[in-house]
Design a protein around this motif. Structure first.
Motif, PDB file in Angstrom:
ATOM      1  N   UNK A   1       0.818  -1.200   0.030  1.00  0.00           N
ATOM      2  CA  UNK A   1      -0.233  -0.057   0.009  1.00  0.00           C
ATOM      3  C   UNK A   1       0.811   1.316  -0.077  1.00  0.00           C
ATOM      4  N   UNK A   2       2.088   0.976   0.262  1.00  0.00           N
ATOM      5  CA  UNK A   2       2.965   2.521   0.439  1.00  0.00           C
ATOM      6  C   UNK A   2       3.595   2.671  -1.035  1.00  0.00           C
ATOM      7  N   UNK A   3       3.551   3.973  -1.232  1.00  0.00           N
ATOM      8  CA  UNK A   3       3.788   4.433  -2.451  1.00  0.00           C
ATOM      9  C   UNK A   3       5.240   4.006  -3.081  1.00  0.00           C
ATOM     10  N   UNK A   4       6.070   3.915  -2.342  1.00  0.00           N
ATOM     11  CA  UNK A   4       7.558   3.673  -2.453  1.00  0.00           C
ATOM     12  C   UNK A   4       7.570   2.067  -2.942  1.00  0.00           C
ATOM     13  N   UNK A   5       6.521   1.319  -2.485  1.00  0.00           N
ATOM     14  CA  UNK A   5       6.832   0.013  -3.022  1.00  0.00           C
ATOM     15  C   UNK A   5       5.756  -0.663  -3.685  1.00  0.00           C
ATOM     16  N   UNK A   6       4.770   0.233  -4.321  1.00  0.00           N
ATOM     17  CA  UNK A   6       3.775  -0.395  -4.916  1.00  0.00           C
ATOM     18  C   UNK A   6       4.083  -0.907  -6.397  1.00  0.00           C
ATOM     19  N   UNK A   7       5.079  -0.808  -6.978  1.00  0.00           N
ATOM     20  CA  UNK A   7       5.606  -1.235  -8.117  1.00  0.00           C
ATOM     21  C   UNK A   7       6.607  -2.656  -7.908  1.00  0.00           C
ATOM     22  N   UNK A   8       6.844  -2.758  -6.883  1.00  0.00           N
ATOM     23  CA  UNK A   8       7.881  -3.816  -6.584  1.00  0.00           C
ATOM     24  C   UNK A   8       7.335  -5.178  -6.589  1.00  0.00           C
ATOM     25  N   UNK A   9       7.847  -6.194  -7.671  1.00  0.00           N
ATOM     26  CA  UNK A   9       7.292  -7.475  -7.795  1.00  0.00           C
ATOM     27  C   UNK A   9       7.228  -8.190  -6.348  1.00  0.00           C
ATOM     28  N   UNK A  10       5.989  -9.040  -6.275  1.00  0.00           N
ATOM     29  CA  UNK A  10       5.769  -9.552  -5.051  1.00  0.00           C
ATOM     30  C   UNK A  10       6.777 -10.454  -4.418  1.00  0.00           C
ATOM     31  N   UNK A  11       7.709 -11.257  -5.248  1.00  0.00           N
ATOM     32  CA  UNK A  11       8.541 -11.844  -4.731  1.00  0.00           C
ATOM     33  C   UNK A  11       9.826 -11.118  -3.846  1.00  0.00           C
ATOM     34  N   UNK A  12       9.747  -9.996  -4.433  1.00  0.00           N
ATOM     35  CA  UNK A  12      10.933  -9.169  -3.784  1.00  0.00           C
ATOM     36  C   UNK A  12      10.467  -8.566  -2.528  1.00  0.00           C
ATOM     37  N   UNK A  13       9.115  -8.295  -2.649  1.00  0.00           N
ATOM     38  CA  UNK A  13       8.697  -7.742  -1.050  1.00  0.00           C
ATOM     39  C   UNK A  13       8.902  -8.864  -0.085  1.00  0.00           C
ATOM     40  N   UNK A  14       8.428 -10.124  -0.619  1.00  0.00           N
ATOM     41  CA  UNK A  14       8.629 -11.280   0.346  1.00  0.00           C
ATOM     42  C   UNK A  14       9.891 -11.534   0.750  1.00  0.00           C
ATOM     43  N   UNK A  15      11.064 -11.362   0.056  1.00  0.00           N
ATOM     44  CA  UNK A  15      12.573 -11.409   0.421  1.00  0.00           C
ATOM     45  C   UNK A  15      12.809 -10.224   1.254  1.00  0.00           C
ATOM     46  N   UNK A  16      12.187  -9.168   1.117  1.00  0.00           N
ATOM     47  CA  UNK A  16      12.448  -8.238   2.267  1.00  0.00           C
ATOM     48  C   UNK A  16      11.911  -8.650   3.498  1.00  0.00           C
ATOM     49  N   UNK A  17      10.587  -9.161   3.636  1.00  0.00           N
ATOM     50  CA  UNK A  17      10.057  -9.507   4.676  1.00  0.00           C
ATOM     51  C   UNK A  17      10.822 -10.720   5.599  1.00  0.00           C
ATOM     52  N   UNK A  18      11.107 -11.573   4.644  1.00  0.00           N
ATOM     53  CA  UNK A  18      11.861 -12.824   5.289  1.00  0.00           C
ATOM     54  C   UNK A  18      13.357 -12.584   5.834  1.00  0.00           C
ATOM     55  N   UNK A  19      14.042 -11.528   5.173  1.00  0.00           N
ATOM     56  CA  UNK A  19      15.246 -10.986   5.705  1.00  0.00           C
ATOM     57  C   UNK A  19      15.080  -9.937   6.763  1.00  0.00           C
ATOM     58  N   UNK A  20      14.229  -9.269   6.685  1.00  0.00           N
ATOM     59  CA  UNK A  20      13.976  -8.199   7.809  1.00  0.00           C
ATOM     60  C   UNK A  20      13.379  -8.636   9.183  1.00  0.00           C
ATOM     61  N   UNK A  21      13.441  -7.712   9.967  1.00  0.00           N
ATOM     62  CA  UNK A  21      12.986  -7.989  11.581  1.00  0.00           C
ATOM     63  C   UNK A  21      11.928  -7.172  11.960  1.00  0.00           C
ATOM     64  N   UNK A  22      10.977  -7.263  12.413  1.00  0.00           N
ATOM     65  CA  UNK A  22       9.640  -6.349  12.793  1.00  0.00           C
ATOM     66  C   UNK A  22       9.798  -6.042  14.383  1.00  0.00           C
ATOM     67  N   UNK A  23       9.963  -4.804  14.521  1.00  0.00           N
ATOM     68  CA  UNK A  23       9.768  -4.441  15.996  1.00  0.00           C
ATOM     69  C   UNK A  23       8.840  -3.267  16.267  1.00  0.00           C
ATOM     70  N   UNK A  24       8.186  -3.466  17.219  1.00  0.00           N
ATOM     71  CA  UNK A  24       7.057  -2.588  17.956  1.00  0.00           C
ATOM     72  C   UNK A  24       7.713  -1.709  18.877  1.00  0.00           C
ATOM     73  N   UNK A  25       7.891  -0.306  18.820  1.00  0.00           N
ATOM     74  CA  UNK A  25       8.609   0.479  20.056  1.00  0.00           C
ATOM     75  C   UNK A  25       7.724   1.426  20.373  1.00  0.00           C
ATOM     76  N   UNK A  26       7.869   1.581  21.887  1.00  0.00           N
ATOM     77  CA  UNK A  26       6.873   2.240  22.409  1.00  0.00           C
ATOM     78  C   UNK A  26       7.335   4.054  22.470  1.00  0.00           C
ATOM     79  N   UNK A  27       6.173   4.938  22.697  1.00  0.00           N
ATOM     80  CA  UNK A  27       6.577   6.139  22.721  1.00  0.00           C
ATOM     81  C   UNK A  27       7.567   6.896  23.543  1.00  0.00           C
ATOM     82  N   UNK A  28       8.637   7.547  22.893  1.00  0.00           N
ATOM     83  CA  UNK A  28       9.713   7.957  23.572  1.00  0.00           C
ATOM     84  C   UNK A  28      11.011   7.016  23.507  1.00  0.00           C
TER      85      UNK A  28
END
Length: 465
Positions: free
Chosen positions: A12-39
């Motif tokens: 849904x992001x403008x920067x990634x809207x034209x990126x092939x799906x498999x490349x986004x899946x690679x990004x998700x697989x190699x990346x790490x998601x963190x949730x950070x609190x205010x401050x």
């Protein structure tokens, strides 16, 4: 967040809207998601820039650190990218990032850069495009900061320079008003005096001689001795306010022989009123001169600013005398020059013909170079800056030489780099010399520097045609 949610958000992001799906899946697989609190700090000054940050939700802000103060310089929100980007040369964070609204961020370590560039072209292209946009925005921001910093320096110096003559005008006008208030009473004494036309002419001649010819070049001791001698002599003549009047007369170079000469022209009773009348005229002359000089100083400063900024003129090139811009810049920076007792030597070749220049741009060159030179000599004894101009064949050379500590060889080759500065945070953006070089080159000229302890020279060469 689950991988499906992350994928949906990225898509849904403008920067990634034209990126092939498999490349986004690679990004998700190699990346790490963190949730950070205010401050929560995203990074701190000195931290390595090791991760690409993709904000899936929330918001964080960037802060520049200057001493103990934080200055907000940007915000990143959902759908934006920060941190490390392909081909970026940034390795260490100079500022601080802090979560403002609870943020979920995808972190991709920079160790995956080569794999991404080799196997995921569209993703790499999108991030490289983001980096170029970031550089462009940051450059514009820094240039604006540089302009505002320069404007702040000029404004502070100009305010100080205007304050002195303005205060002098106010002070002299109040003294003049006070002085004139006593005139009616003194006029009564003078109007009763009966003098011949010859005597009046001789008194007027003495008065105008002192107004036009007094030099005032006396040491403090000589001046004090003259005031005392005149004061005691006036007391002998039984003149009212003898020592107060002696100060006024000493200002215009009256000597004891002048008082004896005047005493021979009038009676003892008339001597005091005549001398007070002369003293009043001298002081009025002095106060009017002070007001005139201060007004001329303000007029000169206003003219300097107008010429410096090239107000009311088109942005096109115009033939000008380069010395006018240099002198106007010195006038505007005069407060900084005086604050450090810097000697400025103007070795100008006034036979140089007018050059075709963008006036406001070339004035920025003089401002940056002179301001840098003033900073360079701020910590040396007997600070001195020499500005020299001369014509060589079909070119004009302008040299600015300071006797500061010099530029160390290890950084001399980097002074023209964008954002490189040896000044502390808040005192320099590193765009001054880069801006100077760009302006000089736009005028088909060149600039070079040579430095050693006690002598740094910036030489500008501009074509006459």
């Amino acid at each position: 967040m689950k991988n499906a949610e992350i994928f949906k958000a990225l898509k849904s992001f403008e920067i990634f809207k034209d990126i092939p799906d498999h490349q986004l899946h690679w990004l998700i697989d190699k990346g790490e998601v963190r949730t950070l609190e205010v401050g929560h700090p995203i990074f701190l000054p000195g931290d390595p820039i090791d991760n690409t940050l993709i904000i899936l939700k929330g918001e964080f802000r960037f802060f520049a650190i200057s001493g103990e103060q934080e200055r907000e310089i940007g915000t990143k929100v959902s759908g934006e990218v920060s941190g490390f980007l392909p081909f970026s040369r940034g390795k260490i964070a100079s500022g601080k990032g802090k979560v403002i609204e609870e943020a979920t961020i995808l972190f991709l370590h920079r160790s995956y850069e080569k794999e991404m560039l080799r196997e995921h072209y569209e993703l790499s292209q999108a991030l490289v495009h983001e980096m170029t946009s970031r550089v462009r925005e940051f450059t514009n921001f820094q240039k604006q900061t540089e302009k505002m910093a320069a404007l702040g320096k000029l404004s502070a110096g100009l305010a100080h320079e205007l304050n002195n003559p303005a205060s002098a005008i106010l002070r002299s006008s109040l003294e003049l008003k006070k002085h004139l208030a006593h005139q009616p009473e003194k006029f009564k004494k003078v109007i009763k005096i009966k003098l011949t036309d010859e005597t009046i002419d001789r008194i007027n001649d003495l008065l105008f001689e002192k107004i036009t010819n007094h030099s005032g070049h006396k040491t403090l001791i000589q001046r004090k001795e003259l005031e005392d001698n005149l004061g005691y002599l006036l007391e002998d003549f039984e003149v009212e306010c003898a020592f107060e009047l002696a100060e006024d007369l000493a200002d215009f170079g009256f000597e004891e022989k002048d008082l004896h000469q005047l005493a021979s022209m009038v009676t003892k009773e008339d001597f005091g009123p005549v001398l007070h009348w002369m003293g009043d005229n001298l002081m009025i002359e002095k106060m009017v001169n002070d007001i005139q000089e201060s007004s001329e100083r303000i007029s000169k400063l206003v003219k300097s600013v107008k010429v410096y900024t090239h107000m009311d003129q088109s942005p096109e090139k115009k033939r000008i005398d380069i010395h006018e811009g240099i002198v106007n810049t010195l006038n505007i920076l005069n407060h900084k020059i005086k604050s450090n007792n810097t000697e400025v030597i103007q070795d100008f070749d006034h036979s140089i013909p007018p050059l075709l220049l963008h006036v406001s741009e070339i004035n920025q060159v003089w401002t940056n170079l002179i301001d840098n030179a003033l900073d360079a000599v701020s910590e040396v004894e007997n600070p001195k800056i020499t500005i020299k101009t001369w014509q060589q064949n079909n070119e004009v050379k302008i040299c600015m030489i300071d006797n500061g500590k010099g530029i160390p060889p290890e950084i001399a080759s980097r002074i023209w780099e964008p954002f490189f500065t040896t000044k502390s945070m808040g005192n320099g953006t590193g765009l001054g010399l880069e801006l100077v070089m760009n302006i000089v080159e736009r005028h088909q000229g060149n600039i070079k520097m040579k430095s050693q302890p006690g002598s740094t020279t910036f030489e500008i060469c501009l074509p006459i045609e």
